[in-house]
Design a protein around this motif. Structure first.
Motif, PDB file in Angstrom:
ATOM      1  N   ALA A  56      10.339  -6.853 -20.305  1.00  0.00           N
ATOM      2  CA  ALA A  56       9.052  -6.209 -20.023  1.00  0.00           C
ATOM      3  C   ALA A  56       9.158  -5.309 -18.798  1.00  0.00           C
ATOM      4  O   ALA A  56       8.642  -4.183 -18.785  1.00  0.00           O
ATOM      5  CB  ALA A  56       7.972  -7.272 -19.817  1.00  0.00           C
ATOM      6  N   LEU A  57       9.823  -5.800 -17.756  1.00  0.00           N
ATOM      7  CA  LEU A  57       9.990  -5.001 -16.546  1.00  0.00           C
ATOM      8  C   LEU A  57      10.801  -3.738 -16.825  1.00  0.00           C
ATOM      9  O   LEU A  57      10.479  -2.654 -16.328  1.00  0.00           O
ATOM     10  CB  LEU A  57      10.664  -5.832 -15.456  1.00  0.00           C
ATOM     11  N   ARG A  58      11.834  -3.871 -17.619  1.00  0.00           N
ATOM     12  CA  ARG A  58      12.678  -2.713 -17.921  1.00  0.00           C
ATOM     13  C   ARG A  58      11.909  -1.671 -18.726  1.00  0.00           C
ATOM     14  O   ARG A  58      12.013  -0.463 -18.466  1.00  0.00           O
ATOM     15  CB  ARG A  58      13.927  -3.146 -18.670  1.00  0.00           C
ATOM     16  N   LEU A  59      11.120  -2.118 -19.696  1.00  0.00           N
ATOM     17  CA  LEU A  59      10.333  -1.182 -20.498  1.00  0.00           C
ATOM     18  C   LEU A  59       9.311  -0.446 -19.649  1.00  0.00           C
ATOM     19  O   LEU A  59       9.084   0.756 -19.822  1.00  0.00           O
ATOM     20  CB  LEU A  59       9.625  -1.929 -21.633  1.00  0.00           C
ATOM     21  N   ALA A  60       8.674  -1.172 -18.723  1.00  0.00           N
ATOM     22  CA  ALA A  60       7.712  -0.534 -17.831  1.00  0.00           C
ATOM     23  C   ALA A  60       8.408   0.473 -16.923  1.00  0.00           C
ATOM     24  O   ALA A  60       7.907   1.580 -16.690  1.00  0.00           O
ATOM     25  CB  ALA A  60       6.980  -1.587 -16.999  1.00  0.00           C
ATOM     26  N   GLN A  61       9.584   0.072 -16.402  1.00  0.00           N
ATOM     27  CA  GLN A  61      10.337   0.961 -15.526  1.00  0.00           C
ATOM     28  C   GLN A  61      10.789   2.211 -16.270  1.00  0.00           C
ATOM     29  O   GLN A  61      10.702   3.329 -15.745  1.00  0.00           O
ATOM     30  CB  GLN A  61      11.547   0.229 -14.948  1.00  0.00           C
ATOM     31  N   ASP A  62      11.259   2.048 -17.494  1.00  0.00           N
ATOM     32  CA  ASP A  62      11.709   3.182 -18.281  1.00  0.00           C
ATOM     33  C   ASP A  62      10.571   4.172 -18.539  1.00  0.00           C
ATOM     34  O   ASP A  62      10.805   5.382 -18.654  1.00  0.00           O
ATOM     35  CB  ASP A  62      12.286   2.716 -19.622  1.00  0.00           C
ATOM     36  N   ALA A  63       9.348   3.649 -18.661  1.00  0.00           N
ATOM     37  CA  ALA A  63       8.186   4.510 -18.895  1.00  0.00           C
ATOM     38  C   ALA A  63       7.601   5.039 -17.590  1.00  0.00           C
ATOM     39  O   ALA A  63       6.630   5.800 -17.620  1.00  0.00           O
ATOM     40  CB  ALA A  63       7.113   3.738 -19.663  1.00  0.00           C
ATOM     41  N   ASP A  64       8.198   4.652 -16.449  1.00  0.00           N
ATOM     42  CA  ASP A  64       7.694   5.027 -15.123  1.00  0.00           C
ATOM     43  C   ASP A  64       6.238   4.573 -14.962  1.00  0.00           C
ATOM     44  O   ASP A  64       5.388   5.294 -14.451  1.00  0.00           O
ATOM     45  CB  ASP A  64       7.807   6.528 -14.881  1.00  0.00           C
ATOM     46  N   LEU A  65       5.979   3.353 -15.440  1.00  0.00           N
ATOM     47  CA  LEU A  65       4.651   2.760 -15.320  1.00  0.00           C
ATOM     48  C   LEU A  65       4.779   1.381 -14.698  1.00  0.00           C
ATOM     49  O   LEU A  65       5.869   0.935 -14.359  1.00  0.00           O
ATOM     50  CB  LEU A  65       3.991   2.661 -16.705  1.00  0.00           C
TER      51      LEU A  65
END
Length: 227
Positions: A56-65
């Motif tokens: 979840a953290l990686r997906l948020a980071q990848d989206a810059d959110l």
């Protein structure tokens, strides 16, 4: 939990995750969410499902959110990918607007006599409905005379009838209470000032448009003219 290196993404939201804005009442965000797995909701509201917190953290980071915990008591907690700064700003604006609407709400007063004539009652009721339609509260007051003070149940009956008659526009905020020689009850509007004003503006615009269309529509020829 797999640590996320600031060097992999220079976004300030990850190496300074709103530290200066953090309050105890705020939801946990990003690296402050310390659980093994979460139920993830995507930025568009899509249900991703239960995933490891690292994912979840990686997906948020990848989206810059940001990753924001929206339901901490769920099993597992529900988190959502969003722009938390924008979310807080919009929430603050809504709260500000709500306070402004509350401050702009005026307490209007409508007075009754215990032995009020039907036509007088209807006049008072219509006036109160106008106040409620405009987004203002109405303080309904019964003025007791002499021995009428010994019959408060009659006042309660009248005020309850009034509340029922205006129920489409408002709801009782404070029940009938004795205030000196009077009995009062407050009815709050269903719509706040801004909603009432927007509705009035829409009605005016619709009326103007209907009038414009009526003027632009040519009159139908009379039978004589048609011949």
């Amino acid at each position: 939990m797999i640590p996320i290196s600031p060097a992999s993404n220079p976004s300030s939201r990850w190496h300074k995750p709103h530290e200066e804005e953090f309050r105890i009442s705020d939801p946990r965000t990003n690296d402050r969410i310390r659980v093994p797995e979460v139920r993830l909701v995507g930025p568009a509201g899509e249900q991703v499902g239960v995933v490891r917190i690292e994912v979840a953290l990686r997906l948020a980071q990848d989206a810059d959110l940001d990753l924001v915990e929206v339901a901490p008591n769920s099993k597992p907690p529900v988190v959502k990918i969003m722009d938390y700064g924008k979310f807080k700003y919009e929430a603050a604006q809504k709260a500000k607007e709500a306070r402004r609407n509350q401050a702009n709400t005026i307490l209007k007063e409508v007075r009754f006599r215990l032995k009020i004539e039907p036509h007088d009652y209807e006049t008072k009721r219509k006036r109160a409905e106008g106040f409620l339609q405009a987004g203002d509260k109405v303080k309904a007051m019964i003025l007791f005379r002499g021995r009428e003070q010994q019959r408060p149940e009659q006042g309660v009956k009248l005020l309850r009838k009034f509340a029922e008659d205006v129920a489409d526009l408002g709801t009782v905020e404070s029940n009938p209470t004795i205030d000196g020689r009077n009995m009062v009850m407050v009815v709050a509007p269903h719509k706040n000032k801004s909603e009432a004003k927007a509705e009035q503006n829409a009605q005016r615009a619709a009326t103007k448009e209907a009038a414009r269309q009526a003027r632009s529509t040519p009159d139908e020829p009379t039978p004589a003219a048609a011949e």
